[in-house]
Each structure stands twice: as structure tokens, then as C-alpha cells.
Design an enzyme around this catalytic site. Structure first.
Site, PDB file in Angstrom:
ATOM      1  N   ARG A 257       0.830  -1.218   0.000  1.00 53.98           N
ATOM      2  CA  ARG A 257       0.000   0.000   0.000  1.00 53.98           C
ATOM      3  C   ARG A 257       0.862   1.265   0.000  1.00 53.98           C
ATOM      4  O   ARG A 257       0.485   2.268  -0.614  1.00 53.98           O
ATOM      5  CB  ARG A 257      -0.944  -0.002   1.204  1.00 53.98           C
ATOM      6  CG  ARG A 257      -2.145  -0.911   0.999  1.00 53.98           C
ATOM      7  CD  ARG A 257      -3.082  -0.885   2.171  1.00 53.98           C
ATOM      8  NE  ARG A 257      -4.280  -1.679   1.890  1.00 53.98           N
ATOM      9  CZ  ARG A 257      -5.224  -1.935   2.785  1.00 53.98           C
ATOM     10  NH1 ARG A 257      -5.127  -1.465   4.012  1.00 53.98           N
ATOM     11  NH2 ARG A 257      -6.272  -2.652   2.454  1.00 53.98           N
TER      12      ARG A 257
ATOM     13  N   LYS B 100     -16.931 -18.746   3.852  1.00 52.07           N
ATOM     14  CA  LYS B 100     -18.361 -18.731   4.157  1.00 52.07           C
ATOM     15  C   LYS B 100     -19.239 -18.151   3.063  1.00 52.07           C
ATOM     16  O   LYS B 100     -18.952 -17.092   2.516  1.00 52.07           O
ATOM     17  CB  LYS B 100     -18.591 -17.928   5.444  1.00 52.07           C
ATOM     18  CG  LYS B 100     -18.051 -18.620   6.667  1.00 52.07           C
ATOM     19  CD  LYS B 100     -18.352 -17.791   7.880  1.00 52.07           C
ATOM     20  CE  LYS B 100     -18.032 -18.567   9.152  1.00 52.07           C
ATOM     21  NZ  LYS B 100     -18.213 -17.723  10.322  1.00 52.07           N
TER      22      LYS B 100
ATOM     23  N   GLY C 135      -7.648  -9.584   0.831  1.00 52.23           N
ATOM     24  CA  GLY C 135      -6.412  -9.923   1.536  1.00 52.23           C
ATOM     25  C   GLY C 135      -5.886 -11.318   1.254  1.00 52.23           C
ATOM     26  O   GLY C 135      -4.715 -11.501   0.877  1.00 52.23           O
TER      27      GLY C 135
ATOM     28  N   GLY D 169     -11.906  -5.027   2.198  1.00 48.07           N
ATOM     29  CA  GLY D 169     -13.331  -4.762   2.371  1.00 48.07           C
ATOM     30  C   GLY D 169     -13.926  -3.920   1.248  1.00 48.07           C
ATOM     31  O   GLY D 169     -15.051  -4.186   0.800  1.00 48.07           O
TER      32      GLY D 169
HETATM   33  C1  3PG Z   1      -8.493  -2.061   5.245  1.00 49.25           C
HETATM   34  O1  3PG Z   1      -7.394  -2.411   5.657  1.00 49.25           O
HETATM   35  O2  3PG Z   1      -9.318  -2.846   4.734  1.00 49.25           O
HETATM   36  C2  3PG Z   1      -8.813  -0.592   5.246  1.00 49.25           C
HETATM   37  O3  3PG Z   1      -7.684   0.141   5.602  1.00 49.25           O
HETATM   38  C3  3PG Z   1      -9.979  -0.299   6.159  1.00 49.25           C
HETATM   39  O4  3PG Z   1      -9.674  -0.595   7.489  1.00 49.25           O
HETATM   40  P1  3PG Z   1     -10.863  -0.855   8.528  1.00 49.25           P
HETATM   41  O5  3PG Z   1     -11.470  -2.188   8.128  1.00 49.25           O
HETATM   42  O6  3PG Z   1     -10.244  -0.864   9.882  1.00 49.25           O
HETATM   43  O7  3PG Z   1     -11.859   0.263   8.342  1.00 49.25           O
END
Ligand code: 3PG
Ligand code: MG
Length: 401
Positions: free
Chosen positions: A37, A199, A356, A379
Site C-alpha cells: 500500500r 463462508k 487480503g 473490504g
Molecule cells: C483495510 O485495511 O481494509 C482498510 O484500511 C480499512 O480498514 P478498517 O477495516 O479498519 O476500516
């Protein structure tokens, strides 16, 4: 493609640019385990330096819950950030708003960079507080958002702030949006969706959205067990969600209505325990022993997905196809990842992947560089694949109107 301004559209010379980054990198024992990142943010900072801007970088890190937490300071990231921008010095402000931050910003000359302390040390960040956004806005003349991976959070530095200053997308934000748009809005067909992970319950919206978008959807990982069970198959001791059977059946029946073909595993690698080097055997999907667990897709399924990939022109991938962190159950995911790399290199496939675990699996297979695009988002990538509007993207779009 959402409509937004880019840094090419802004006059930033001599101006203070508030740059929202996502420096939420994985750290173990104080060491950054993956600096992707930071590296992917660097071209935006360099472009702003080139244009003579004063660059003020801000980010969240971890989840400190609105209070300062020394363990979640951004200070240890300075060295890595400096390295990513060719060794240029990065000043630090121990608070992201107020006098401390003002002092750090006032000292910046055009072409210089400062990093502000973790935004989430203030409760106003996650609350999308207008007051906190105004305190941030005092530190800049223009706003640049390069944090696609945090765009699913309606937080002050992402949402409220974008309405207070002239706003634009950074280069990474632009690249992420371009890649995802190319893959899902008017892509070259056929489009193959490849979805894995543990899941079904966490990916219901994603499956529904993808079924409406792609012609072919291959499903692996433990979530496939739930779908197999819904079809009346015996999955032994495999990880699965028995209470999701009815929902899983609904999802399977949605596919033909939307002209989407679903590929489920035809065979599987099974074992007694999920342990590195566990004794494994390959069985047809209708012959999973009662006392065993499905831990990976088998060779026939690998070949079937390979054939689908060879026909596809566009691929969207999220989620590993087996227990890839534990060899030998990484085999299916690795073979499929290599095939994707090969076809992309040959120019027959546009491949976009994110999340991830998927990114880790690609790195383990050594093919990250071969894909058309690998998202930095977890996310936010998932929410995009659910067809949701991301607040960070919506704010940039509104700012361009
Ligand atoms: C992530 O790593 O997915 C983003 O930086 C968002 O982080 P968070 O899920 O803590 O909001
Ligand atoms: Mg997260």
C-alpha cells in the site's frame, strides 16, 4: 466509470494538498510485513512533489477507537514512506489536527512532505464529524483521495472533507476504479467470476451481484461445501454452514434466471486433519468419506476452471479455492493462479483480483505481477463486488459535479 477529477485537473503549485492515503499496512512485531500500500501510494506523492505541492499525508492505522494509542502510531511508517518516495524526507506531526499539525504544515516548502498522526486517534474521524472534517480542512487548500481501500468507510477524512475543499482522486484511486470498471462495466465477454473463501454467509450479496454480472461463476473454498450440501451432497466433516442450505439453494436457482452458469467442484482433496503435510487423497465429489474434510479442489476441477479461464476474456477473482495457507492444500489455488498469470501474459485475459487472502495467495504463487490488476483493497473490493456505492467514491463524484 464514476466521474471524478484527477490531480491533473487541479492547480496544486505552492498549495497545501491534503492527501488521504491508506497506510493501514500489516505489521508484525513492529515490522511491516507487506509494504504494497505504501509503494502503490508513492507515484501520487511523487506527482504532487513534481507539481510543486506541499504534500500533507493523512491516514488511519488499525482501530484505536477514537483515542490515542502509542501502539498504533503512524510514526514507525516514516522510514518506509521515505524509502518509497526515493529517500525524500518526510516530516511528522504528532497530532492530525490543531496547533501541532498547523506547525508541521506551515514549515513545508513546495515539494516537501509531512505525515500526520493516525486520524482514528480522534473519534470525529469514524463519526464523519463535520467539525473534525473542518479541523482537517484548515490544513489544506485542496484534497486528494488516494485511499480506495478505505472508500467503503464514510469517515470524516474520506466523506465530509471531500465536500469542503476542491477534491480529486489520486493516481492509485484512479487505477483501482479504472480496473474494477473495466472488469464489471462493459467488459470483454465471456466474463468469469472466481469466488472462494470460507463462508457463503459473508458473501451472499456478492454472489447475487456477481450472478447478475458474469456468464460463468466458479466457486471454491469452504463456501463451495455449503453449496454442495444444498445440492444434497455428502461433505463429511468439511467446514460448511448447514443452516445456510436454503439460502444457498436460492442462490443456485437464481443463476439460470440470470443466464449465469455456476461451476462447483467435481472432485476434492480430502484429509483427516487440516495440518501441513497431512496425508491427503483425491476423491470424486460424490465420494467424500464421512470422516474426512474437503480442503482443496481436485485435478479435474482445476482443469475445468482452467478450461473456463481459457475461454474467458475477463476474470474477476476474490477468495482462495482451498485451505491455501496450509500445504499441500494450496495446490488448487496455486495452479489456478498460475493459469491466470499465463493467460494474462498471453494477452487473452484481462484479470482483476482483490481481497487480503487472494493477494496473499497470488504472492505465494509468484504471479502478482502477471495479473492485469491486483487491488490493494480488502473490504472495499468486496463491497464493490456487491454492487454497493462506496462513500469515498460517491464523495469524489459529487465533488466533480
Ligand atoms: C483495510 O485495511 O481494509 C482498510 O484500511 C480499512 O480498514 P478498517 O477495516 O479498519 O476500516
Ligand atoms: Mg479490514
Amino acid at each position: 466509470m464514476p466521474n471524478f477529477r484527477t490531480i491533473e485537473d487541479l492547480d496544486v503549485r505552492g498549495k497545501r494538498v491534503l492527501l488521504r492515503a491508506d497506510l493501514n499496512v500489516p505489521v508484525r512485531d513492529g515490522v511491516i510485513t507487506d509494504a504494497t500500500r505504501i509503494e502503490r501510494l508513492a507515484p501520487t506523492i511523487e506527482a504532487l512533489i513534481e507539481k510543486g505541492a506541499k504534500v500533507v499525508v493523512m491516514s488511519h492505522f488499525g482501530r484505536p477507537k477514537g483515542k490515542p494509542d502509542p501502539a498504533l502510531s503512524l510514526r514507525p511508517l516514516i522510514a518506509s514512506l521515505e524509502k518509497a518516495i526515493g529517500g525524500r524526507k518526510v516530516a511528522f506531526s504528532a497530532d492530525c489536527i490543531g496547533e501541532t499539525a498547523q506547525r508541521a504544515v506551515v514549515q513545508l516548502q513546495p515539494g516537501q512532505v509531512a505525515l500526520l498522526e493516525n486520524l482514528r486517534f480522534h473519534a470525529g474521524e469514524e463519526a464523519n464529524s463535520p467539525q473534525f472534517a473542518r479541523a482537517l480542512a484548515e490544513l489544506g487548500d485542496v484534497y486528494v483521495d488516494d485511499a480506495f481501500s478505505a472508500a467503503h468507510r464514510a469517515h470524516a477524512s474520506i466523506e465530509a472533507l471531500a465536500h469542503l475543499l476542491p477534491a480529486a482522486a489520486g493516481k492509485l484511486m484512479e487505477a483501482e476504479l479504472e480496473a474494477l470498471t473495466a472488469a464489471l462495466e462493459g467488459p470483454a465477454r465471456p466474463v468469469l467470476g472466481l469466488i472462494g473463501g470460507a463462508k457463503v454467509s459473508t458473501k451472499l450479496d456478492l454472489l447475487r451481484f456477481m450472478i447478475g454480472k458474469v456468464g460463468l461463476l466458479a466457486i471454491g473454498g469452504a463456501m463451495a461445501n455449503t453449496l454442495l450440501l444444498a445440492e444434497g451432497r455428502e461433505v463429511g466433516r468439511s467446514l460448511c454452514e448447514r443452516d445456510m442450505a436454503e439460502t444457498a439453494r436460492q442462490i443456485l436457482s437464481l443463476a439460470p434466471q440470470r443466464n449465469c452458469r455456476i461451476i462447483l467442484p467435481e472432485d476434492a482433496v480430502v484429509a483427516n486433519t487440516l495440518a501441513a503435510g497431512a496425508e491427503a487423497q483425491e476423491v470424486a465429489i460424490d465420494a467424500v468419506p464421512r470422516d474426512m474434510m474437503i480442503l482443496d479442489i481436485g485435478e479435474r476441477t482445476i482443469a475445468r476452471i482452467g478450461a473456463a479461464l481459457a475461454e474467458a476474456r475477463t476474470l474477476v477473482w476474490n477468495g482462495p479455492l482451498g485451505a491455501f495457507e496450509t500445504p499441500p492444500f494450496d495446490h488448487g489455488t496455486t495452479m489456478v493462479a498460475r493459469k491466470i498469470g499465463e493467460l494474462t501474459r498471453a494477452g487473452s485475459l484481462l484479470s482483476v483480483a482483490g481481497g487480503g487472502d487472494t493477494v496473499a495467495a497470488l504472492a505465494a504463487a509468484g504471479v502478482t505481477e502477471e495479473l492485469s490488476y491486483v487491488s490493494t483493497a480488502g473490504g472495499a473490493f468486496l463491497e464493490w463486488l456487491e454492487g454497493r456505492e462506496l462513500p469515498g467514491v460517491a464523495a469524489l463524484t459529487a465533488a466533480a459535479e
